[in-house]
Design a protein around this motif. Structure first.
Motif, PDB file in Angstrom:
ATOM      1  N   ILE A  24      -2.853 -49.038  54.521  1.00  0.00           N
ATOM      2  CA  ILE A  24      -3.427 -49.436  55.544  1.00  0.00           C
ATOM      3  C   ILE A  24      -2.859 -48.996  56.897  1.00  0.00           C
ATOM      4  CG2 ILE A  24      -4.196 -51.653  57.108  1.00  0.00           C
ATOM      5  CD1 ILE A  24      -3.743 -53.122  54.603  1.00  0.00           C
ATOM      6  N   TYR A  38      -6.426 -56.962  54.498  1.00  0.00           N
ATOM      7  CA  TYR A  38      -5.338 -56.984  53.576  1.00  0.00           C
ATOM      8  C   TYR A  38      -5.869 -58.057  52.366  1.00  0.00           C
ATOM      9  CZ  TYR A  38      -0.675 -57.629  51.389  1.00  0.00           C
ATOM     10  OH  TYR A  38       0.247 -57.641  50.633  1.00  0.00           O
ATOM     11  N   ALA A  88       6.548 -50.749  54.134  1.00  0.00           N
ATOM     12  CA  ALA A  88       5.712 -50.568  55.461  1.00  0.00           C
ATOM     13  C   ALA A  88       6.426 -49.458  56.428  1.00  0.00           C
ATOM     14  CB  ALA A  88       6.233 -52.142  56.345  1.00  0.00           C
ATOM     15  N   THR A 145       2.159 -53.611  62.813  1.00  0.00           N
ATOM     16  CA  THR A 145       3.004 -53.957  61.547  1.00  0.00           C
ATOM     17  C   THR A 145       3.789 -54.770  61.264  1.00  0.00           C
ATOM     18  OG1 THR A 145       2.176 -51.167  61.112  1.00  0.00           O
ATOM     19  CG2 THR A 145       3.712 -52.264  59.912  1.00  0.00           C
ATOM     20  N   ILE A 162       1.403 -50.420  54.368  1.00  0.00           N
ATOM     21  CA  ILE A 162       0.999 -50.413  55.795  1.00  0.00           C
ATOM     22  C   ILE A 162       1.925 -49.841  56.713  1.00  0.00           C
ATOM     23  CG2 ILE A 162       2.214 -52.757  55.932  1.00  0.00           C
ATOM     24  CD1 ILE A 162      -0.223 -53.889  57.596  1.00  0.00           C
ATOM     25  N   VAL A 215      -6.244 -57.731  60.543  1.00  0.00           N
ATOM     26  CA  VAL A 215      -5.496 -56.961  59.558  1.00  0.00           C
ATOM     27  C   VAL A 215      -5.215 -57.810  58.440  1.00  0.00           C
ATOM     28  CG1 VAL A 215      -3.159 -56.035  58.933  1.00  0.00           C
ATOM     29  CG2 VAL A 215      -4.235 -55.622  61.460  1.00  0.00           C
TER      30      VAL A 215
END
Length: 372
Positions: free
Chosen positions: A137, A191, A233, A215, A205, A187
């Motif tokens: 993402i 998700y 992440a 994020t 992400i 977001v």
């Protein structure tokens, strides 16, 4: 053949020369010496340093391509026409987009996931078998005030092509029309939908600048609302702190001129200082971990493996370093990569060795940390 007496003669000559200079100095008016002396650095009682005017050349450690890019960027940032956005693309980014599309063969499908508009990228050559169940993402940069699809494409296209992986870039709601927590909600909707077809440890992400901030905010939002932690992440061109001038710390004052061709801000005059000037955060509480996850060790402790990218002229440098330090102290597997002599979001230009280095770090990080 050199005479064995040469070293002694040379020393004697140097000593004589030094004495002559010393004698000459005694005859020079002190006013002339003061005029030629370099300006002094002044230090206040509280440690505030007043630095005299100085020239800072482009770093000698950069590749030839990056040296030219650095010079071009500094001039672009002083040109109001270059920083305007046209259909979500800053004018100075237009050639970078052309480079990305020429260098990286991808397909893009615009659709909605969880009701949220996304640009869904895949490599034209096909997704690698090891990535068949993986997805990234992407949360684009732009100060929560635009740069979609400009920033999104420059953050997603190289990663999708080089990583041979699917990248979903989210067109989250931004200011000034929308305020916190609109972006975090969007977001989370994406998700949640991806969790129906992927295990959380297969989802990564990442984002740059505002997207890097988002994020961290999204990870905090997932925790608050009982969503499982994703596999990894990436906080790029950002940290998890902020200020009215950027991301806070020394970098607010030390990188603005040499990285963005703008003067350093005035010393804060309010107590406490204004924490951000971004309209997206109007009325938001900087002590709320959903707004500033860097303020909560309890939130940071639950982060997945995290990659942080910055540069020595990036105005996010201090925040990126602080974020990495805190994550490591809390036992989170975290990596910090800092590029010499470059600025905020430097890897938006694909045709440069340093950008390719950054892409390689990103691709390898997610490949190591996402489940197959």
């Amino acid at each position: 053949m050199i005479s064995p007496t040469f070293p002694m003669c040379a020393r004697a000559m140097r000593l004589a020369g030094a004495l002559a200079l010393a004698i000459a100095a005694l005859t020079v008016p002190q006013a002339a010496i003061a005029a030629d002396a370099p300006p002094k650095v002044a230090v206040d009682a509280d440690g505030t340093v007043h630095v005299p005017a100085m020239a800072v050349p482009v770093s000698s450690m950069l590749s030839p391509e990056a040296k030219q890019y650095m010079a071009d960027h500094l001039h672009d940032m002083q040109n109001p026409e270059k920083v305007k956005q046209v259909a979500g693309v800053p004018v100075f980014m237009e050639p970078y987009l052309a480079e990305a599309r020429a260098a990286f063969a991808t397909t893009m499908r615009e659709h909605r996931i969880g009701g949220v508009r996304v640009f869904d990228y895949a490599p034209k050559a096909g997704i690698a078998p090891r990535n068949a169940r993986r997805v990234l993402i992407n949360l684009h940069g732009g100060g929560f005030m635009g740069c979609f699809p400009g920033c999104a494409e420059l953050e997603a296209i190289p990663v999708a092509a080089l990583g041979k992986v699917r990248v979903v870039s989210v067109d989250y709601r931004q200011g000034p029309d929308h305020t916190f927590p609109a972006a975090s909600e969007d977001v989370a909707l994406v998700y949640r939908e991806l969790l129906k077809s992927h295990r959380p440890e297969q989802i990564g992400i990442y984002g740059c600048s505002a997207g890097g901030m988002l994020t961290g905010m999204s990870l905090a939002w997932f925790q608050k609302h009982g969503l499982p932690r994703p596999g990894a992440a990436g906080i790029f061109c950002a940290g998890l702190t902020s200020s009215s001038n950027g991301f806070g710390g020394d970098a607010d004052y030390m990188t603005a001129a040499v990285g963005e061709a703008r003067p350093a801000p005035a010393w804060p005059t309010t107590t406490p200082p204004t924490w951000t000037a971004l309209p997206y955060f109007k009325d938001a509480d900087p002590k709320d971990p959903l707004v500033s996850p860097g303020s909560s060790d309890a939130v940071l402790r639950l982060f997945p493996p995290t990659l942080i990218l910055t540069a020595t002229r990036g105005f996010e440098l201090s925040s990126a370093v602080k974020t990495h330090t805190r994550l490591v102290a809390l036992g989170v597997p975290a990596e910090l990569h800092v590029w010499e002599g470059l600025f905020h979001g430097f890897f938006y230009k694909p045709d440069m060795p340093e950008s390719r280095e950054a892409y390689a770090v990103i691709v390898k990080f997610f490949d190591r940390n996402l489940a197959r």
